[in-house]
Design a protein around this motif. Structure first.
Motif, PDB file in Angstrom:
ATOM      1  N   ARG A 137       0.827  -1.213   0.000  1.00 57.71           N
ATOM      2  CA  ARG A 137       0.000   0.000   0.000  1.00 57.71           C
ATOM      3  C   ARG A 137       0.861   1.263   0.000  1.00 57.71           C
ATOM      4  O   ARG A 137       0.564   2.241  -0.706  1.00 57.71           O
ATOM      5  CB  ARG A 137      -0.918  -0.026   1.238  1.00 57.71           C
ATOM      6  CG  ARG A 137      -1.544   1.318   1.599  1.00 57.71           C
ATOM      7  CD  ARG A 137      -2.686   1.677   0.660  1.00 57.71           C
ATOM      8  NE  ARG A 137      -3.134   3.048   0.881  1.00 57.71           N
ATOM      9  CZ  ARG A 137      -3.945   3.429   1.857  1.00 57.71           C
ATOM     10  NH1 ARG A 137      -4.404   2.546   2.719  1.00 57.71           N
ATOM     11  NH2 ARG A 137      -4.321   4.698   1.956  1.00 57.71           N
TER      12      ARG A 137
ATOM     13  N   GLU B 171       2.316   1.751  -3.436  1.00 58.52           N
ATOM     14  CA  GLU B 171       1.251   2.094  -4.380  1.00 58.52           C
ATOM     15  C   GLU B 171       0.847   3.555  -4.258  1.00 58.52           C
ATOM     16  O   GLU B 171       0.589   4.238  -5.264  1.00 58.52           O
ATOM     17  CB  GLU B 171       0.042   1.176  -4.162  1.00 58.52           C
ATOM     18  CG  GLU B 171       0.280  -0.246  -4.634  1.00 58.52           C
ATOM     19  CD  GLU B 171      -0.697  -1.243  -4.068  1.00 58.52           C
ATOM     20  OE1 GLU B 171      -0.597  -2.435  -4.410  1.00 58.52           O
ATOM     21  OE2 GLU B 171      -1.569  -0.850  -3.253  1.00 58.52           O
TER      22      GLU B 171
ATOM     23  N   TYR C 242       0.843   6.326  -7.364  1.00 61.07           N
ATOM     24  CA  TYR C 242      -0.305   7.129  -7.778  1.00 61.07           C
ATOM     25  C   TYR C 242       0.016   8.623  -7.819  1.00 61.07           C
ATOM     26  O   TYR C 242      -0.718   9.405  -8.424  1.00 61.07           O
ATOM     27  CB  TYR C 242      -1.498   6.882  -6.856  1.00 61.07           C
ATOM     28  CG  TYR C 242      -2.335   5.684  -7.248  1.00 61.07           C
ATOM     29  CD1 TYR C 242      -3.326   5.790  -8.227  1.00 61.07           C
ATOM     30  CD2 TYR C 242      -2.149   4.441  -6.645  1.00 61.07           C
ATOM     31  CE1 TYR C 242      -4.095   4.697  -8.584  1.00 61.07           C
ATOM     32  CE2 TYR C 242      -2.910   3.343  -6.998  1.00 61.07           C
ATOM     33  CZ  TYR C 242      -3.883   3.479  -7.969  1.00 61.07           C
ATOM     34  OH  TYR C 242      -4.643   2.393  -8.327  1.00 61.07           O
TER      35      TYR C 242
ATOM     36  N   THR D 142      -0.504  -1.612  -8.961  1.00 61.78           N
ATOM     37  CA  THR D 142      -0.545  -2.584  -7.873  1.00 61.78           C
ATOM     38  C   THR D 142       0.864  -3.118  -7.661  1.00 61.78           C
ATOM     39  O   THR D 142       1.645  -3.246  -8.613  1.00 61.78           O
ATOM     40  CB  THR D 142      -1.524  -3.735  -8.180  1.00 61.78           C
ATOM     41  OG1 THR D 142      -1.731  -4.515  -7.003  1.00 61.78           O
ATOM     42  CG2 THR D 142      -1.019  -4.643  -9.287  1.00 61.78           C
TER      43      THR D 142
ATOM     44  N   ALA E 143       5.980  -3.995  -9.550  1.00 63.78           N
ATOM     45  CA  ALA E 143       4.814  -3.133  -9.755  1.00 63.78           C
ATOM     46  C   ALA E 143       4.301  -3.245 -11.184  1.00 63.78           C
ATOM     47  O   ALA E 143       5.066  -3.153 -12.148  1.00 63.78           O
ATOM     48  CB  ALA E 143       5.173  -1.678  -9.450  1.00 63.78           C
TER      49      ALA E 143
END
Length: 526
Positions: free
Chosen positions: A438, A441, A445, A454, A469
């Protein structure tokens, strides 16, 4: 033995009543059909379901559910029997759902995209007496029912309407169930083996509805976006049942598409949006977004997976609404924790437990850890499932001393806000260091060319696991794997950045739009 209340817990018992719900006392609904009956009596002509030009009022839904109960009794369905429902997001789902419950039976909702062997497993495991399957593309349902000897009834709108018209309109004489009786069996995704059925009682769901109404501030007349599958706990409880409890309308979208979603929000003046992070991302980044009026939106609730902070902040700014992050799972009915619009919110956190629910962060021995320390999230309260259907050993491992062990890793800060770090099974251990996908990620983003990403662990001969990734680029954007890797490397510790990065056209997703890490394909030679 019941756990002794901890005065330091930042949660409270659920007080009676709430916005749009009756006050406490003898009239307080105890079962899911009671929610519908109370609202149908209060505002019978108000719309409860819309699918394009098709509109169903509360009086319609109440009457058709009663007729469904009579029809099912004629098919031999008895109180306590399991009735499986294999339907997309259409009004008939709600008619059958409340009708099954009014007959005293148990609803077993199933994903209409399931294949034969998956349908066979659920039917056999639940011991379903009847399978109600959508008429279109029912070949897998037909074969699954044949293999298990389950009675199959194809559901076609006109035929169902004609069948129900021949049934009595009054309430069924039998079938009344209590708050502690099982209402729904929800089959989990099966990421750790064959899907298991989580038994939710009427009380589980009614209490979750009351808490969900408070979190969202739902009122009579609200219009809720119905793009989450009704067979899933999020769409079923927080969407359909919450709407039914207050006199709101669910505008159904059988298959999510960002342009279709924007069109429905504009057309029906949607005030409440429920969705998973992928839905927010696709609408926010769609090149035609500016062509739609979304000013009716007041509040949104995200769940199913952590929402990247960049997406949350961008959505709030562009759509002019409040985005709350919630957390839960099928086993918690589903809502357990959520942000509140009247309380300071920090992007990336899931707020505080809902009323009547307690949450803790514990170590492997079950002992609570200090604030700020990563541990497993455990839940106690009215939302904890009755158990896994016919799996007492699995239930005993998952629910211990009344606490539901979620398998999710999280932290709690000094304000009492919880944060989900990752699933325990998704944790990557690289060279002895813990890497939480997380966190990586969220950085991905932030890259202006990244639409979705992901992070997974792949085997490595030296480090044990390597960080990898898979990335989807925004439409019209360009970036090389090397550029993306360098972007992350500048923002995280050396052991965290993904050595392997590749771009894909799309990421594999489940029925709610949640990214399925287990189905991500690593390119050969990586």
């Amino acid at each position: 033995m019941p756990a002794v209340p901890d005065p330091s817990d930042r949660s409270t018992d659920l007080p009676p009543g709430g916005p749009g719900l009756p006050p406490g006392g003898p009239g307080l609904p105890h079962t899911i059909p009671d929610l519908l009956a109370a609202t149908a009596a209060r505002c019978p002509e108000r719309p409860v379901l819309r699918l394009d030009g098709q509109v169903l009022s509360f009086a319609d839904l109440e009457a058709r559910s009663a007729r469904t109960a009579h029809w099912l009794a004629g098919l031999g369905v008895e109180p306590g029997d399991r009735v499986a429902v294999l339907l997309p997001n259409v009004p008939e789902f709600a008619v059958l759902y409340y009708g099954i419950l009014r007959a005293g039976a148990v609803v077993v909702p199933m994903n209409p995209l399931l294949k034969t062997r998956e349908i066979e497993h659920c039917l056999a495991d639940a011991g379903a007496a009847v399978l109600l399957a959508w008429h279109a593309g029912a070949e897998h349902a037909v074969e699954g029912a044949r293999r298990t000897g389950t009675r199959l009834v194809a559901v076609e709108p006109a035929a169902l309407a004609a069948t129900l018209a021949d049934q009595p309109a009054g309430p069924p004489r039998t079938g009344r169930r209590g708050a502690a009786d099982t209402a729904v069996i929800l089959y989990t995704s099966g990421t750790t083996g064959a899907p298991k059925g989580a038994e939710l009682t009427h009380r589980n769901i009614v209490c979750n509805v009351r808490a969900g109404v408070r979190v969202l501030g739902l009122v009579e007349g609200d219009v809720i976006f119905g793009g989450l599958p009704l067979f899933h706990s999020f769409g079923q409880v927080i969407g359909l049942n919450c709407a039914v409890s207050v006199g709101a309308c669910v505008t159904l979208v059988p298959r999510f598409d960002p342009l279709a979603a924007l069109s429905v929000i504009q057309r029906d003046r949607v005030s409440v949006f429920l969705g998973v992070p992928t839905m927010y991302t696709l609408m926010l980044t769609h090149p035609q977004r500016a062509g739609y009026d979304v000013s009716s939106l007041r509040v949104c609730l995200g769940g199913g997976a952590p929402m990247p902070p960049e997406v949350l902040r961008g959505f709030e700014a562009d759509f002019g609404c409040v985005v709350l992050e919630g957390y839960g799972l099928s086993e918690s009915s589903p809502l357990a924790c959520a942000n509140r619009s009247d309380r300071e919110r920090v992007a990336g956190t899931i707020g505080i437990p809902i009323e009547g629910v307690r949450m803790r962060i514990v170590d492997e021995s079950g002992a609570e850890v200090p604030d700020g320390t990563v541990g497993e999230v455990v839940i106690q309260g009215h939302n904890v499932m009755k158990g896994y259907w016919r799996r007492p050993d699995t239930t005993a491992r998952t629910v211990r001393d009344g606490w539901l062990y979620t398998g999710d890793l999280g932290t709690r800060d000094e304000r009492g806000d919880f944060r989900i770090v990752d699933r325990r099974k998704d944790l990557i251990i690289r060279g002895g260091f813990n890497v939480y996908p997380r966190e990586v990620e969220d950085v991905l983003y932030e890259h202006p060319a990244v639409a979705e990403a992901t992070v997974i662990g792949v085997p490595h001969p030296v480090h044990g696991q390597e960080v990898a990734a898979a990335v989807v680029l925004r439409e019209g954007a360009s970036a090389t794997p090397e550029e993306i890797r360098g972007f992350v490397r500048e923002r995280v510790a050396p052991y965290k950045y993904p050595r392997l990065v590749w771009t894909v056209d799309a990421l594999p997703k489940g029925p709610t739009g949640k990214i399925l890490k287990r189905e991500v394909v690593v390119p050969e030679g990586s």
